[in-house]
Scaffold this active site. Structure first.
Site, PDB file in Angstrom:
ATOM      1  N   HIS A 166       0.870  -1.176   0.000  1.00  0.00           N
ATOM      2  CA  HIS A 166       0.000   0.000   0.000  1.00  0.00           C
ATOM      3  C   HIS A 166       0.913   1.234   0.000  1.00  0.00           C
ATOM      4  O   HIS A 166       1.530   1.548   1.024  1.00  0.00           O
ATOM      5  CB  HIS A 166      -0.915  -0.021   1.221  1.00  0.00           C
ATOM      6  CG  HIS A 166      -1.827  -1.208   1.224  1.00  0.00           C
ATOM      7  ND1 HIS A 166      -2.177  -1.887   2.370  1.00  0.00           N
ATOM      8  CD2 HIS A 166      -2.457  -1.825   0.194  1.00  0.00           C
ATOM      9  CE1 HIS A 166      -2.987  -2.878   2.036  1.00  0.00           C
ATOM     10  NE2 HIS A 166      -3.172  -2.869   0.721  1.00  0.00           N
ATOM     11  N   GLU A 169       1.425   4.077   2.635  1.00  0.00           N
ATOM     12  CA  GLU A 169       1.924   3.712   3.963  1.00  0.00           C
ATOM     13  C   GLU A 169       3.452   3.816   3.958  1.00  0.00           C
ATOM     14  O   GLU A 169       4.184   2.840   4.060  1.00  0.00           O
ATOM     15  CB  GLU A 169       1.425   2.306   4.325  1.00  0.00           C
ATOM     16  CG  GLU A 169      -0.101   2.289   4.450  1.00  0.00           C
ATOM     17  CD  GLU A 169      -0.739   0.903   4.330  1.00  0.00           C
ATOM     18  OE1 GLU A 169      -1.982   0.847   4.253  1.00  0.00           O
ATOM     19  OE2 GLU A 169      -0.008  -0.100   4.302  1.00  0.00           O
ATOM     20  N   HIS A 259       3.300  -2.603   6.907  1.00  0.00           N
ATOM     21  CA  HIS A 259       2.201  -1.694   6.550  1.00  0.00           C
ATOM     22  C   HIS A 259       2.064  -0.561   7.563  1.00  0.00           C
ATOM     23  O   HIS A 259       2.726  -0.551   8.591  1.00  0.00           O
ATOM     24  CB  HIS A 259       0.872  -2.466   6.553  1.00  0.00           C
ATOM     25  CG  HIS A 259       0.714  -3.409   5.410  1.00  0.00           C
ATOM     26  ND1 HIS A 259      -0.133  -3.174   4.362  1.00  0.00           N
ATOM     27  CD2 HIS A 259       1.323  -4.588   5.151  1.00  0.00           C
ATOM     28  CE1 HIS A 259      -0.055  -4.175   3.506  1.00  0.00           C
ATOM     29  NE2 HIS A 259       0.812  -5.051   3.950  1.00  0.00           N
ATOM     30  N   GLU A 335       1.892  -3.708  11.398  1.00  0.00           N
ATOM     31  CA  GLU A 335       1.195  -2.430  11.216  1.00  0.00           C
ATOM     32  C   GLU A 335       1.777  -1.376  12.144  1.00  0.00           C
ATOM     33  O   GLU A 335       1.969  -1.620  13.337  1.00  0.00           O
ATOM     34  CB  GLU A 335      -0.306  -2.583  11.533  1.00  0.00           C
ATOM     35  CG  GLU A 335      -1.044  -3.557  10.615  1.00  0.00           C
ATOM     36  CD  GLU A 335      -1.401  -2.966   9.248  1.00  0.00           C
ATOM     37  OE1 GLU A 335      -1.153  -1.753   9.035  1.00  0.00           O
ATOM     38  OE2 GLU A 335      -1.925  -3.733   8.408  1.00  0.00           O
TER      39      GLU A 335
HETATM   40 ZN   LIG Z   1      -1.537  -1.601   4.303  1.00  0.00          ZN
END
Ligand SMILES: [Zn+2]
Length: 375
Positions: A166, A169, A259, A335
């Site tokens: 992504h 990010e 991420h 994350e």
């Molecule tokens: Zn992500």
């Protein structure tokens, strides 16, 4: 008032900018997609004058809750980034700032440019431990870069790290930069210990096209790469296709996919509890890694995170699930927050490029702790 975003990872649309106290903006959608949240623009400002910049479509973005308690980043020199007052009324985001200089950059998080990416891999290549490989090309014709770190041997564990599926990010590539700086430091005992047992396969940027285009979540043709791991294709998702092919050729003993999360103000991991082959060994390995991570850094915690998948209910199009199932290996999505880590708040920068780098560095300690148990 002049606003521009015609540069690497730029994203904004100007509705009107007649006066400093009413600048009306919209974030542009990812190409061929409904996703948006990443913004990055440059403002020509009136010095010492309050500027009020309103993002009018904030409530239609991918994660409206991400704007709650969120503060925009700003920078004068594009190196040092600081937070500025930002509010969300449930519909619009308002950034309020009184610039001290005539131009300012604003961004959703500290940008990580494609040029910096190219610098990073060439810098890494200067280490005798590193070999740079190109796995293929993206739809816009950019390289998919892989760094192989350590001498390859069948006896060694194979640790794969990917970041920025992504592209908005950006903390994910800052994380990789910190990890590499530490891993390639020959004076560092952790890295010498690690490289005796482990070969690293690192893809610092899984989504070069989305990064340069200023996307939040998708590649050049609007495809969310983290939903392509069941059946990647050269037409839709060459990025995943090439990396998975390399994984098949090399093997995987541990996979970390890095991420950022728009909503949660914490660092956390998501495991593979819902994959079909999940068993006691897998559960034991996951707990070993999480315990090691907790010891490695106070930035990590296990209280807050995503809901754990029920047995058999994993989404096997997601990278960490797909890889865990395919290679019967330990795999996590890592994350980091866009906001702050509420366990260790830092009011000036909140979660930042610097803290992302340190978190990447500390991740090496957790990997070292579990390296022996991976097979
Ligand atoms: Zn992500």
């Amino acid at each position: 008032m002049r606003i521009s975003s015609a540069f690497d990872s730029g994203n904004i649309e100007v509705v009107s900018a007649a006066s400093a106290d009413t600048i009306r903006l919209r974030i542009r959608k990812d190409n061929e997609s409904e996703f948006f949240q990443w913004y990055h623009f440059k403002l020509f400002a009136k010095v010492d004058t309050k500027h009020v910049m309103v993002i009018e479509n904030a409530n239609e973005s991918a994660y409206p809750k991400g704007w709650e308690h969120y503060y925009s980043f700003a920078s004068y020199d594009r190196e040092h980034w600081f937070r500025v007052p930002t509010s969300f009324d449930g519909k619009k985001v308002t950034i309020t700032h009184t610039p001290e200089q005539e131009t300012v950059f604003y961004a959703y998080f500290v940008p990580y440019s494609w040029e910096r990416h190219l610098d990073l891999i060439q810098w890494a290549q200067q280490s005798a431990w590193v070999e740079q490989r190109c796995l293929g090309t993206t739809l816009d014709g950019r390289e998919m870069n892989l760094l192989v770190i350590g001498e390859e041997s069948p006896k060694k564990r194979k640790v794969w790290i990917t970041a920025r599926q992504h592209p908005g990010e950006t903390m994910a590539e800052w994380f990789v930069e910190g990890l590499l700086e530490h891993l390639l430091n020959e004076d560092e005992p952790v890295s010498r210990q690690l490289l005796d047992q482990v070969v690293f396969y690192v893809v610092p940027n899984m989504n070069p096209d989305g990064s340069v285009r200023g996307h939040l979540r998708t590649n050049a043709v609007g495809v969310n790469l983290n939903r392509e791991w069941a059946e990647p294709s050269l037409e839709r998702s060459p990025e995943v296709f090439h990396v998975l092919k390399a994984m098949d050729a090399i093997g995987v003993d541990l996979y970390l996919d890095v991420h950022g999360d728009e909503n949660l103000p914490y660092n956390f991991v998501a495991g593979s509890e819902g994959i079909p082959s999940y068993d006691e060994r897998h559960a034991r390995l996951e707990n070993l890694f999480k315990d090691a991570y907790l010891r490695a850094t106070a930035e990590f915690q296990t209280k807050y995170g995503y809901e754990v998948d029920a047995p058999g209910a994993a989404n096997l199009t997601v990278a960490s699930n797909a890889v865990a199932e395919r290679f019967k290996c330990l795999a996590f999505t890592i994350e980091m927050p866009f906001k702050d880590n509420d366990d260790l708040p830092e009011p000036y920068q909140q979660w930042s490029d610097t803290r992302s780098r340190q978190f990447g560095r500390d991740t090496l300690k957790a990997i070292l702790d579990v390296a022996n148990d991976l097979r």
